[in-house]
Write a protein that holds these residues in place. Structure first.
Motif, mmCIF file in Angstrom:
data_model
loop_
_atom_site.group_PDB
_atom_site.id
_atom_site.type_symbol
_atom_site.label_atom_id
_atom_site.label_comp_id
_atom_site.label_asym_id
_atom_site.label_seq_id
_atom_site.Cartn_x
_atom_site.Cartn_y
_atom_site.Cartn_z
ATOM 1 N N ARG A 193 -5.324 -13.687 -2.467
ATOM 2 C CA ARG A 193 -5.436 -12.807 -3.622
ATOM 3 C C ARG A 193 -5.238 -13.637 -4.890
ATOM 4 O O ARG A 193 -4.188 -14.248 -5.100
ATOM 5 C CB ARG A 193 -4.379 -11.704 -3.574
ATOM 6 C CG ARG A 193 -4.466 -10.743 -2.406
ATOM 7 C CD ARG A 193 -5.541 -9.690 -2.600
ATOM 8 N NE ARG A 193 -6.859 -10.178 -2.292
ATOM 9 C CZ ARG A 193 -7.397 -10.239 -1.061
ATOM 10 N NH1 ARG A 193 -6.706 -9.853 -0.020
ATOM 11 N NH2 ARG A 193 -8.628 -10.679 -0.893
ATOM 12 N N LEU B 61 -2.235 -11.902 1.530
ATOM 13 C CA LEU B 61 -1.766 -12.137 0.168
ATOM 14 C C LEU B 61 -2.166 -13.513 -0.330
ATOM 15 O O LEU B 61 -2.452 -13.697 -1.521
ATOM 16 C CB LEU B 61 -0.245 -11.973 0.113
ATOM 17 C CG LEU B 61 0.413 -12.148 -1.258
ATOM 18 C CD1 LEU B 61 -0.164 -11.171 -2.269
ATOM 19 C CD2 LEU B 61 1.924 -11.956 -1.131
ATOM 20 N N ARG C 216 1.645 -4.154 -3.384
ATOM 21 C CA ARG C 216 1.422 -3.789 -1.980
ATOM 22 C C ARG C 216 2.662 -3.148 -1.365
ATOM 23 O O ARG C 216 2.557 -2.328 -0.453
ATOM 24 C CB ARG C 216 0.998 -5.019 -1.178
ATOM 25 C CG ARG C 216 -0.384 -5.501 -1.543
ATOM 26 C CD ARG C 216 -0.985 -6.554 -0.660
ATOM 27 N NE ARG C 216 -0.173 -7.132 0.382
ATOM 28 C CZ ARG C 216 -0.641 -7.970 1.296
ATOM 29 N NH1 ARG C 216 -1.935 -8.308 1.287
ATOM 30 N NH2 ARG C 216 0.144 -8.487 2.209
ATOM 31 N N PHE D 283 -3.117 -0.988 -0.991
ATOM 32 C CA PHE D 283 -3.826 -1.888 -1.905
ATOM 33 C C PHE D 283 -5.249 -2.039 -1.362
ATOM 34 O O PHE D 283 -5.442 -2.388 -0.204
ATOM 35 C CB PHE D 283 -3.113 -3.249 -1.956
ATOM 36 C CG PHE D 283 -3.713 -4.233 -2.920
ATOM 37 C CD1 PHE D 283 -3.228 -4.334 -4.217
ATOM 38 C CD2 PHE D 283 -4.754 -5.068 -2.523
ATOM 39 C CE1 PHE D 283 -3.771 -5.255 -5.105
ATOM 40 C CE2 PHE D 283 -5.293 -5.985 -3.402
ATOM 41 C CZ PHE D 283 -4.811 -6.081 -4.706
ATOM 42 N N GLY E 221 -5.676 -2.527 -6.514
ATOM 43 C CA GLY E 221 -6.625 -3.232 -5.663
ATOM 44 C C GLY E 221 -7.415 -4.260 -6.446
ATOM 45 O O GLY E 221 -7.165 -4.493 -7.633
ATOM 46 N N TYR F 183 -5.561 5.006 -3.771
ATOM 47 C CA TYR F 183 -5.133 3.613 -3.923
ATOM 48 C C TYR F 183 -4.530 3.409 -5.308
ATOM 49 O O TYR F 183 -5.177 3.647 -6.329
ATOM 50 C CB TYR F 183 -6.313 2.664 -3.720
ATOM 51 C CG TYR F 183 -6.802 2.623 -2.300
ATOM 52 C CD1 TYR F 183 -6.116 1.885 -1.331
ATOM 53 C CD2 TYR F 183 -7.929 3.338 -1.911
ATOM 54 C CE1 TYR F 183 -6.550 1.862 -0.022
ATOM 55 C CE2 TYR F 183 -8.376 3.315 -0.597
ATOM 56 C CZ TYR F 183 -7.683 2.582 0.334
ATOM 57 O OH TYR F 183 -8.115 2.562 1.636
ATOM 58 N N ARG G 168 1.959 -8.856 -4.497
ATOM 59 C CA ARG G 168 3.006 -8.657 -3.480
ATOM 60 C C ARG G 168 3.818 -7.413 -3.798
ATOM 61 O O ARG G 168 4.087 -6.583 -2.907
ATOM 62 C CB ARG G 168 3.915 -9.884 -3.426
ATOM 63 C CG ARG G 168 5.070 -9.747 -2.438
ATOM 64 C CD ARG G 168 5.996 -10.950 -2.490
ATOM 65 N NE ARG G 168 6.583 -11.137 -3.801
ATOM 66 C CZ ARG G 168 7.622 -10.448 -4.269
ATOM 67 N NH1 ARG G 168 8.189 -9.496 -3.518
ATOM 68 N NH2 ARG G 168 8.092 -10.685 -5.473
#
Length: 258
Positions: free
Chosen positions: A162, A159, A198, A203, A134, A131, A195
């Motif tokens: 987040r 999203l 990702r 993510f 995150g 990853y 955004r």
């Protein structure tokens, strides 16, 4: 306060550029933007020092945006490296902090948010799984039912849920590749960078939670503040310019930071 953690996701194919085959321990830099955080900065830093006592190479950097209280002095006394950003604003301060650190993993943390014990191991594990970036789920330090519901929603892979209060970890190479935070954004810089992150690769929403202060909700009213946040977020996604969003934020929300 949160439901049991879900069954772990399958380990994805590991991109070599994110260090998935690295058998060593990745170095970590914690970057905390601050502006007039004297009431709580010592407590947070004491917690982080205790939680990372076995991590001699870990960096904790407080990036001050021109505080007029004792934030800088208190942070230094608590053992953090303190740097002064020439520009006030969370995005600018976070970018400057990243430029002043050397960790392979950048961990951006708000000054009123507490990651769970063992968080450094979580970040390294996510890196080994491939990853590039995150965050954690969210929890509040108050038991109001609506705050518990809002916190539960942060486990969803959307999203729109987040936020910077969840903290954010990013591999340094990836952070440089996406160009860091957008410094022209006064609001929603957290969703904007997620955004772009990702779009670059997987993510990870970690299955534990950062605990953040509910003070702003209690000062403004839980439902009133959530309605204001929802309105501002919706207008942001509709393309309303940042100066107009900032004026609306100052009009609707009792605060002294923006």
């Amino acid at each position: 306060m949160l439901a049991p953690a879900p069954v772990p996701l399958p380990v994805p194919c590991v991109p070599a550029r994110f260090g998935g085959t690295d058998t060593g321990l990745a170095t970590v830099s914690i970057i905390i933007p601050a502006y007039n955080e004297a009431p709580g900065i010592e407590r947070l830093l004491a917690y982080l020092r205790q939680a990372t006592a076995e991590e001699p190479d870990l960096e904790i950097v407080v990036v001050d945006g021109g505080s007029t209280d004792g934030t800088r002095a208190l942070a230094r006394q608590a053992g953090a490296t303190v740097v002064r950003s020439l520009r006030k604003g969370r995005a600018a301060q976070l970018n400057y902090g990243a430029s002043q650190t050397g960790g392979e993993i950048l961990y951006f943390l708000h000054a009123d948010s507490y990651p769970p014990p063992g968080f450094v191991a979580d970040l390294r594990h996510a890196r080994r799984q491939g990853y590039g970036s995150g965050c954690y789920r969210l929890a509040f330090d108050h038991g109001h039912w609506f705050l518990r519901f809002s916190a539960w929603c942060t486990r969803l892979p959307l999203l729109v849920v987040r936020f910077g209060d969840q903290s954010l970890f990013v591999q340094r190479e990836l952070f440089a590749r996406v160009g860091g935070f957008r410094e022209d954004l006064l609001l929603l810089e957290d969703q904007e960078i997620v955004r772009r992150l990702r779009a670059q690769g997987p993510f990870r929403v970690l299955p534990r939670a950062v605990t953040t202060s509910a003070r702003k909700y209690l000062d403004n009213g839980v439902f009133r503040l959530q309605a204001a946040f929802t309105l501002i977020t919706g207008l942001y996604w509709l393309g309303v310019p940042q100066p107009r969003l900032a004026r609306l934020y100052r009009r609707l929300i009792r605060q002294d930071k923006l």
